[in-house]
Scaffold this motif. Sequence first.
Motif, PDB file in Angstrom:
ATOM      1  N   VAL A 294     -82.039 -39.172 -32.367  1.00  0.00           N
ATOM      2  CA  VAL A 294     -82.416 -38.105 -33.122  1.00  0.00           C
ATOM      3  C   VAL A 294     -82.205 -37.344 -34.360  1.00  0.00           C
ATOM      4  CG1 VAL A 294     -82.981 -35.544 -32.970  1.00  0.00           C
ATOM      5  CG2 VAL A 294     -82.925 -37.468 -31.015  1.00  0.00           C
ATOM      6  N   LEU A 295     -81.278 -37.247 -34.847  1.00  0.00           N
ATOM      7  CA  LEU A 295     -80.334 -36.994 -36.113  1.00  0.00           C
ATOM      8  C   LEU A 295     -80.960 -38.038 -37.459  1.00  0.00           C
ATOM      9  CD1 LEU A 295     -77.086 -36.216 -35.837  1.00  0.00           C
ATOM     10  CD2 LEU A 295     -79.136 -34.128 -36.141  1.00  0.00           C
ATOM     11  N   THR A 296     -80.683 -39.277 -36.461  1.00  0.00           N
ATOM     12  CA  THR A 296     -81.655 -40.187 -37.878  1.00  0.00           C
ATOM     13  C   THR A 296     -82.847 -40.256 -38.281  1.00  0.00           C
ATOM     14  OG1 THR A 296     -79.699 -41.268 -37.184  1.00  0.00           O
ATOM     15  CG2 THR A 296     -81.607 -42.681 -37.947  1.00  0.00           C
ATOM     16  N   THR A 297     -83.700 -40.037 -37.009  1.00  0.00           N
ATOM     17  CA  THR A 297     -84.380 -40.005 -36.636  1.00  0.00           C
ATOM     18  C   THR A 297     -85.749 -38.619 -37.366  1.00  0.00           C
ATOM     19  OG1 THR A 297     -85.431 -41.025 -34.873  1.00  0.00           O
ATOM     20  CG2 THR A 297     -86.948 -40.460 -35.507  1.00  0.00           C
ATOM     21  N   LEU A 298     -84.579 -37.821 -37.761  1.00  0.00           N
ATOM     22  CA  LEU A 298     -85.310 -36.809 -38.364  1.00  0.00           C
ATOM     23  C   LEU A 298     -84.889 -36.456 -39.993  1.00  0.00           C
ATOM     24  CD1 LEU A 298     -84.062 -33.440 -36.590  1.00  0.00           C
ATOM     25  CD2 LEU A 298     -86.098 -34.310 -36.249  1.00  0.00           C
TER      26      LEU A 298
ATOM     27  N   LEU B 114     -83.446 -32.776 -27.157  1.00  0.00           N
ATOM     28  CA  LEU B 114     -82.139 -32.389 -28.314  1.00  0.00           C
ATOM     29  C   LEU B 114     -81.177 -31.460 -26.569  1.00  0.00           C
ATOM     30  CD1 LEU B 114     -84.114 -31.308 -31.022  1.00  0.00           C
ATOM     31  CD2 LEU B 114     -82.741 -32.815 -30.987  1.00  0.00           C
ATOM     32  N   ARG B 115     -81.937 -31.138 -25.839  1.00  0.00           N
ATOM     33  CA  ARG B 115     -81.066 -30.705 -24.903  1.00  0.00           C
ATOM     34  C   ARG B 115     -80.294 -31.309 -23.501  1.00  0.00           C
ATOM     35  NH1 ARG B 115     -86.079 -26.128 -23.434  1.00  0.00           N
ATOM     36  NH2 ARG B 115     -87.283 -27.625 -22.802  1.00  0.00           N
ATOM     37  N   SER B 116     -79.567 -31.153 -23.359  1.00  0.00           N
ATOM     38  CA  SER B 116     -78.760 -31.678 -22.089  1.00  0.00           C
ATOM     39  C   SER B 116     -80.513 -31.002 -20.901  1.00  0.00           C
ATOM     40  CB  SER B 116     -77.702 -31.621 -21.036  1.00  0.00           C
ATOM     41  OG  SER B 116     -77.440 -29.712 -20.912  1.00  0.00           O
ATOM     42  N   ARG B 117     -80.413 -31.369 -19.459  1.00  0.00           N
ATOM     43  CA  ARG B 117     -81.487 -32.164 -18.077  1.00  0.00           C
ATOM     44  C   ARG B 117     -80.690 -31.255 -17.536  1.00  0.00           C
ATOM     45  NH1 ARG B 117     -85.055 -37.489 -18.756  1.00  0.00           N
ATOM     46  NH2 ARG B 117     -85.859 -37.350 -20.997  1.00  0.00           N
TER      47      ARG B 117
ATOM     48  N   GLU C  75     -74.551 -40.070 -27.201  1.00  0.00           N
ATOM     49  CA  GLU C  75     -74.038 -39.500 -27.949  1.00  0.00           C
ATOM     50  C   GLU C  75     -75.137 -40.061 -28.884  1.00  0.00           C
ATOM     51  OE1 GLU C  75     -69.808 -40.609 -28.330  1.00  0.00           O
ATOM     52  OE2 GLU C  75     -68.725 -39.198 -27.291  1.00  0.00           O
ATOM     53  N   VAL C  76     -75.456 -41.127 -28.298  1.00  0.00           N
ATOM     54  CA  VAL C  76     -75.951 -42.771 -28.703  1.00  0.00           C
ATOM     55  C   VAL C  76     -77.513 -41.701 -28.954  1.00  0.00           C
ATOM     56  CG1 VAL C  76     -77.011 -44.467 -29.023  1.00  0.00           C
ATOM     57  CG2 VAL C  76     -75.376 -44.572 -28.595  1.00  0.00           C
ATOM     58  N   ARG C  77     -78.440 -41.126 -28.057  1.00  0.00           N
ATOM     59  CA  ARG C  77     -79.650 -40.651 -28.131  1.00  0.00           C
ATOM     60  C   ARG C  77     -79.041 -38.688 -28.701  1.00  0.00           C
ATOM     61  NH1 ARG C  77     -80.552 -36.515 -23.307  1.00  0.00           N
ATOM     62  NH2 ARG C  77     -79.447 -35.313 -24.436  1.00  0.00           N
ATOM     63  N   ILE C  78     -77.944 -38.524 -29.281  1.00  0.00           N
ATOM     64  CA  ILE C  78     -78.357 -37.255 -30.531  1.00  0.00           C
ATOM     65  C   ILE C  78     -78.236 -37.793 -31.873  1.00  0.00           C
ATOM     66  CG2 ILE C  78     -76.789 -35.609 -31.450  1.00  0.00           C
ATOM     67  CD1 ILE C  78     -75.744 -34.598 -28.925  1.00  0.00           C
ATOM     68  N   LEU C  79     -77.433 -39.181 -31.794  1.00  0.00           N
ATOM     69  CA  LEU C  79     -77.423 -39.423 -33.331  1.00  0.00           C
ATOM     70  C   LEU C  79     -78.790 -40.161 -33.845  1.00  0.00           C
ATOM     71  CD1 LEU C  79     -73.948 -41.905 -33.471  1.00  0.00           C
ATOM     72  CD2 LEU C  79     -74.656 -39.289 -34.691  1.00  0.00           C
TER      73      LEU C  79
ATOM     74  N   ALA D  85     -91.622 -31.507 -31.240  1.00  0.00           N
ATOM     75  CA  ALA D  85     -91.123 -32.467 -30.209  1.00  0.00           C
ATOM     76  C   ALA D  85     -91.143 -33.212 -29.625  1.00  0.00           C
ATOM     77  CB  ALA D  85     -92.375 -33.778 -31.301  1.00  0.00           C
ATOM     78  N   PHE D  86     -89.160 -33.391 -30.392  1.00  0.00           N
ATOM     79  CA  PHE D  86     -88.283 -33.587 -29.797  1.00  0.00           C
ATOM     80  C   PHE D  86     -87.685 -32.522 -28.301  1.00  0.00           C
ATOM     81  CE2 PHE D  86     -86.559 -36.577 -33.485  1.00  0.00           C
ATOM     82  CZ  PHE D  86     -87.562 -37.875 -33.014  1.00  0.00           C
TER      83      PHE D  86
END
Length: 360
Positions: A302-306, A357-360, A296-300, A350-351
Amino acid sequence: MRKSSKKRTRLPRKLGLPPGSLVHVGEIKTDKPSITLIEFDAQGVTETHFDSVDASRQHQRSREKLWLNVHGLHDPAVMAEIGRRFKLHPLIQEDILNTQQRPKSDEFSDYLYIVARSFNFDAENRCLNSDQVSIVLGRNFVLTFQERATGNFEAVRERLRAENGAMRSHGCDYLAYALLDTLVDRYFVMLDHLADQAEDLEEQALTNPNPSLLGEINRVKHEALTLRRALWPLREVLNSLSRADNGFFTPDTRLYLRDIYDHTVHVLESLESVRDLLADLLDIYLSSVSNRLNTEVRILTVLTTLFMPATLIAGIFGMNFRQMPLLEDQDGFRLALGMMLGAATLMAAAFWRRNWLRSR
């Protein structure tokens, strides 16, 4: 209010009383005590049910050996009458009425006193219910005291009722062994229920860890600990009974007691495996929650960075300068939006390539 008073522990009533005072301690689990007498020998068996102590006083013994069973321990008058008839020590009567005893055995000149715990599984609430079982073994009698009717000893009664059954020809020591064996067999059933619950919790911890799961894990751990507390001293009791030459158990019956002792060791070893699984479940749950939080922190992030390039461009064009590029341009607004969208698209690509942006 009635339900809470019914389950009240009556320990304060014993404070200050002399040893041997007959006061019930524990929960009241049956409305009225019931007394069942089974008299048996090699020729047959006779069953008698008593609704009151007065009715039992008129009964005359008809066979060599007897098994007296009592359901419900909250009436001290019943215990006092049985203690008088079978000459039980006041301290033994006191221990029988105290349903919070630790499994143990006490030897007297005419009888042997054994305390154990009986367990049953409540399918509706998915929990274990524990009751105290007291067994008094004499030369030609067995007394059992249970908090309520559970049906755990019904198989032993059926063996006594069987016309071709061999139990009638054995002594009362063999009957006491059969009762202990039934109690230990119930531990295997309870162990299976705990193992099934632990496996269900493990699957839930791996697929859907939620806050309620932590409470379920702790509940099953508590039940496993309760089962272990009842088994550990019972193992020592069975070990001492199988080795002691006190005259209450014949050498042949002591061999059977050793078999029960082996069963308790087996249950304890299996129970330790269940407890280890439950301990691992806590680690699995915490790891799953931590991984979910990281996702959840990673998604937030990434969205903030975009949105950071858009914030930067909007901040630049929001500065209070009279001379700035594209301010007077008719397509300046569209160009600014295009730069924002283009920067966000390049960063998202790039992400994506870095699997952010996707689960591993």
